[in-house]
Structures are given as C-alpha cells and as structure tokens.
Write an enzyme that holds these catalytic residues in place. Sequence first.
Site, PDB file in Angstrom:
ATOM      1  N   GLU A 146      62.122  31.070  78.068  1.00 41.32           N
ATOM      2  CA  GLU A 146      61.845  32.041  77.347  1.00 41.32           C
ATOM      3  C   GLU A 146      62.672  32.419  75.708  1.00 41.32           C
ATOM      4  OE1 GLU A 146      64.301  34.645  80.267  1.00 41.32           O
ATOM      5  OE2 GLU A 146      62.101  33.800  81.168  1.00 41.32           O
ATOM      6  N   ASN A 147      62.610  33.162  75.549  1.00 42.80           N
ATOM      7  CA  ASN A 147      63.012  33.495  74.312  1.00 42.80           C
ATOM      8  C   ASN A 147      63.404  34.809  73.632  1.00 42.80           C
ATOM      9  OD1 ASN A 147      62.765  33.939  71.031  1.00 42.80           O
ATOM     10  ND2 ASN A 147      62.617  31.369  71.602  1.00 42.80           N
ATOM     11  N   ASN A 173      60.010  27.012  82.441  1.00 47.42           N
ATOM     12  CA  ASN A 173      59.840  28.471  81.996  1.00 47.42           C
ATOM     13  C   ASN A 173      60.830  27.728  80.586  1.00 47.42           C
ATOM     14  OD1 ASN A 173      61.099  28.629  83.884  1.00 47.42           O
ATOM     15  ND2 ASN A 173      60.376  31.257  83.253  1.00 47.42           N
ATOM     16  N   GLU A 194      54.024  26.446  83.979  1.00 47.42           N
ATOM     17  CA  GLU A 194      52.680  25.980  84.369  1.00 47.42           C
ATOM     18  C   GLU A 194      51.910  25.879  82.434  1.00 47.42           C
ATOM     19  OE1 GLU A 194      53.674  29.184  84.944  1.00 47.42           O
ATOM     20  OE2 GLU A 194      52.553  29.743  86.915  1.00 47.42           O
ATOM     21  N   CYS A 206      50.564  33.872  86.614  1.00 49.19           N
ATOM     22  CA  CYS A 206      50.455  35.296  85.542  1.00 49.19           C
ATOM     23  C   CYS A 206      48.626  34.770  84.851  1.00 49.19           C
ATOM     24  CB  CYS A 206      51.528  35.321  84.509  1.00 49.19           C
ATOM     25  SG  CYS A 206      51.238  34.128  83.300  1.00 49.19           S
ATOM     26  N   TYR A 241      61.305  37.619  73.407  1.00 49.19           N
ATOM     27  CA  TYR A 241      61.092  37.977  74.678  1.00 49.19           C
ATOM     28  C   TYR A 241      59.680  37.601  75.037  1.00 49.19           C
ATOM     29  CZ  TYR A 241      64.841  41.036  76.087  1.00 49.19           C
ATOM     30  OH  TYR A 241      66.066  41.817  75.836  1.00 49.19           O
TER      31      TYR A 241
HETATM   32  N1  THU Z   1      56.439  32.775  84.558  1.00 52.50           N
HETATM   33  C1  THU Z   1      56.207  31.068  84.742  1.00 52.50           C
HETATM   34  O1  THU Z   1      56.910  30.361  84.290  1.00 52.50           O
HETATM   35  N2  THU Z   1      55.019  31.419  85.438  1.00 52.50           N
HETATM   36  C2  THU Z   1      54.081  31.849  86.302  1.00 52.50           C
HETATM   37  O2  THU Z   1      52.894  31.911  86.123  1.00 52.50           O
HETATM   38  C3  THU Z   1      54.910  33.796  86.473  1.00 52.50           C
HETATM   39  C4  THU Z   1      56.167  33.525  85.049  1.00 52.50           C
HETATM   40  C5  THU Z   1      58.137  32.720  84.113  1.00 52.50           C
HETATM   41  C6  THU Z   1      57.709  33.365  82.617  1.00 52.50           C
HETATM   42  C7  THU Z   1      59.268  34.318  82.389  1.00 52.50           C
HETATM   43  O3  THU Z   1      59.768  33.232  82.159  1.00 52.50           O
HETATM   44  C8  THU Z   1      59.781  34.494  83.660  1.00 52.50           C
HETATM   45  O4  THU Z   1      58.860  34.089  84.954  1.00 52.50           O
HETATM   46  C9  THU Z   1      59.617  35.745  84.385  1.00 52.50           C
HETATM   47  O5  THU Z   1      58.523  36.345  84.024  1.00 52.50           O
END
Ligand code: THU
Length: 133
Positions: free
Chosen positions: A44-45, A42, A55, A87, A48
């Site tokens: 992030e930024n 993942n 994935e 998600c 948000y």
């Molecule tokens: N996140 C993922 O990388 N994959 C998912 O399917 C669930 C959420 C990440 C996004 C964010 O950086 C952190 O988890 C919290 O939501």
Amino acid sequence: MTDQELMDRARTMLRFSYAPYSHFPVGAALLCTDGSVFTGCNMENSSYGDTICAERTAVAKAVSEGHRDDFLRLAIAGTSRDFCWPCGSCRQVLWEFAPELEILCTNAAGEIIRFPLRQLLPHGFGPKSLKQD
Ligand code: THU
C-alpha cells in the site's frame, strides 16, 4: 506442485504484506509451466491509489524475470473469513498474459476453490481485441 503447496506459498507471503491503511494483508503465488513460482504481497501507499495488489506484484516479478506466456495457476491468500477474490484490475492484468489461467482462492477454514480466469472475467479485453482485422 499441488494446489495446497501453491496456496502455502501464497500464505507465506502474508508476513511481507505492507497494508498499514486497510489492515488487509494479501499474499499470492504464481506457478509457471517450468515449475518456477513467483510470489507477491500487497504493497500500500499513503497515496492510496498507488497501492499494488499481491497478484500484480507476483505478475510483475514473473514478467521482469522473462516469464510471460507460461502462467499456469495463481493462488491468493487473505486473512479474512471469506475467500479473497482477485480484484477487477488484477483480473485484467492477468488476462493480458494468461486468459487460460486457473485461480485458487482460500478462506479462513483453509478450503481452496479453483476458478478459471475465463469465468471470473467473461469476454475479457486483451491483446487480441486490439487487432483491427
Ligand atoms: N488486494 C490485493 O492485494 N488483491 C486483491 O485482489 C484484492 C485487494 C489488496 C489491496 C489493498 O492493499 C487491500 O487488499 C485492500 O483492498
């Protein structure tokens, strides 16, 4: 490649996760039919909503390398006690290319469970849904 090996590849990606806001690192590894594996974490930024999940990072890497219709299995690793589920947005993006994909999730105890994407996203909307006839 075994489920365990693919999950190990996903877990290896945790070290590259950029998650200074949620402190929730996620790693992913996508296996294709020819044996190639595309990994992701993942990212992030500070704005948000511009965060990208592990994935979807893996899928973007695969598609941008010419893989599109040969996804077999995707492993997802987090660091929380419970299984890290994909998600809703990731389920949708995966459905676009591979409704028959198998999803592997793991938990802190190291258990691995496997679910068909079809079960995680019933009646998914995809390319076929756009056909008029
Ligand atoms: N996140 C993922 O990388 N994959 C998912 O399917 C669930 C959420 C990440 C996004 C964010 O950086 C952190 O988890 C919290 O939501």
